[in-house]
Design an enzyme around this catalytic site. Structure first.
Site, PDB file in Angstrom:
ATOM      1  CG  ASN A  52      59.139 -57.413   3.194  1.00 60.51           C
ATOM      2  OD1 ASN A  52      58.186 -56.912   1.893  1.00 60.51           O
ATOM      3  ND2 ASN A  52      59.643 -57.794   3.355  1.00 60.51           N
TER       4      ASN A  52
ATOM      5  CB  ALA B 200      58.244 -48.201   6.372  1.00 60.98           C
ATOM      6  N   GLY B 201      59.509 -49.515   8.326  1.00 62.88           N
ATOM      7  CA  GLY B 201      60.808 -49.218   9.977  1.00 62.88           C
ATOM      8  C   GLY B 201      60.559 -49.898  10.924  1.00 62.88           C
TER       9      GLY B 201
ATOM     10  CE  LYS C  76      53.574 -49.181   0.361  1.00 58.15           C
ATOM     11  NZ  LYS C  76      55.357 -50.252   0.765  1.00 58.15           N
TER      12      LYS C  76
ATOM     13  N   GLY D  96      62.803 -50.029   6.449  1.00 58.75           N
ATOM     14  CA  GLY D  96      63.373 -51.577   6.206  1.00 58.75           C
ATOM     15  C   GLY D  96      64.706 -51.647   7.066  1.00 58.75           C
TER      16      GLY D  96
END
Lengths: 257, 77
Positions: free
Chosen positions: A209, A187-188, A100, A161
């Protein structure tokens, strides 16, 4: 119906949910959450070994790279040189070709530096890497990444995040429509319904995550994500009903007493 | 003075993961990894900016003023 498989790079993955391994309270929780998520690929970061603390627990002791696919990332790299150095080391470590790429442009937004990202993509593809690229949600830049040979395009839903969910559905749908490589929203994502929306729109997978690791009960949230990604994919394949600007009764008027 | 000269002859000052370190000369990478109880299969080594192939850990010796990085995988998103 044809079997619905998810192929990225040369890998066929069972799950369309890719999970990050950062921010958990400890490695035991990381392993339990990943098991509950059903993911068969996880992202990992490359960092210096702490030479002063020989007894520090290791991620690899809790998540066996022979049983779950590691996707090394370049988180924390702010230019193409740093990212290339990190991924070459990752390849030496485990022979991973699928990686990645994430080149950050700014510490506050963690928004990708697309100029450096494009530069690094070109070199990594030439070196034989299968590159999954974290990128902005700009449809033209996504197309450029595909042209350069990226194995998957990973536009952000919102800042890393932040948990703000998909902020620009129009851009994301433009990217999905034009791409021939998998689109993975990265992301997000804030909660599992965000993942359902992304999948329903036609994304091939989602990478999550913080939304799992930062949930009050990360293991339960991981399971929620597993189900919501499946649901979102099924929504997409089933094809939702048309939206109407008026009512349409479910019970017929005919034969009414 | 004698001790000092002796030191130069038998010791190698290196930088490992940003930390200054003194090692006896003729220290191979493999020996260094053993000293720090590291599993050579779980790490990667960069010596003076060049990645060292795992097969060469035994025969690559650390020299004075070398800069070395040893990395591994940790949790990340």
């Amino acid at each position: 119906m044809k079997k619905d498989t998810f192929k990225v790079g040369n890998e066929i993955l069972k799950s369309r949910l890719i999970v990050g391994t950062g921010k958990y309270r400890n490695f035991k929780e990381t392993a339990q959450a990943i098991k509950a998520s059903g993911a068969d690929m996880v992202t990992v970061a490359v960092r210096r070994v702490n030479i002063l603390d020989k007894k520090k627990p290791l991620l690899t002791n809790f998540l066996d790279p022979k049983k779950i696919k590691y996707l090394p990332n370049t988180a924390g790299c702010f230019n193409s040189e740093e990212a290339l150095r990190t991924l070459r080391l990752a390849r030496e470590m485990g022979g991973w070709k699928m990686v990645k790429l994430e080149v950050l442009g700014d510490k506050k937004t963690l928004y990708p530096n697309m100029i450096e990202t494009l530069k690094a993509t070109k070199i990594l593809v030439k070196e034989g890497f299968k590159v999954l690229v974290y990128c902005s949600d700009d449809p033209l830049l996504a197309r450029e990444l595909e042209y350069l040979g990226a194995s998957a395009i990973m536009p952000l839903a919102s800042p890393i995040g932040s948990g703000l969910g998909i902020q620009n559905k129009i851009n994301l749908s433009l990217i999905i429509k034009s791409a021939k490589v998998p689109i993975i929203v990265d992301a997000g994502i804030g909660t599992s319904s965000d993942a359902t929306i992304a999948m329903e729109m036609g994304c091939d997978a989602v990478l999550v995550n913080s939304a799992i690791a930062k949930a009050k009960n990360s293991i339960l949230m991981a399971e929620a994500f597993k189900n919501s990604v499946i649901a979102g994919r099924q929504n997409f394949l089933a094809g939702r009903m048309q939206k109407l600007p008026f009512a349409d009764p479910s019970s017929p008027f005919k034969g009414l007493i | 003075m004698k001790v000092c000269i002796l030191n130069i002859l038998i010791m190698a000052k290196i930088q490992l993961n940003g930390k200054k370190l003194e090692l006896k000369k003729n220290h191979s990478i493999l020996k260094l990894l053993k000293k720090y109880k590291m599993d050579s299969k779980k790490i990667a080594v960069e010596l003076n900016g060049k990645i060292i192939n795992r097969n060469k850990y035994k025969l690559t010796y650390v020299k004075d003023k070398d800069k070395m990085e040893i990395v591994h995988f940790i949790g990340g998103g």
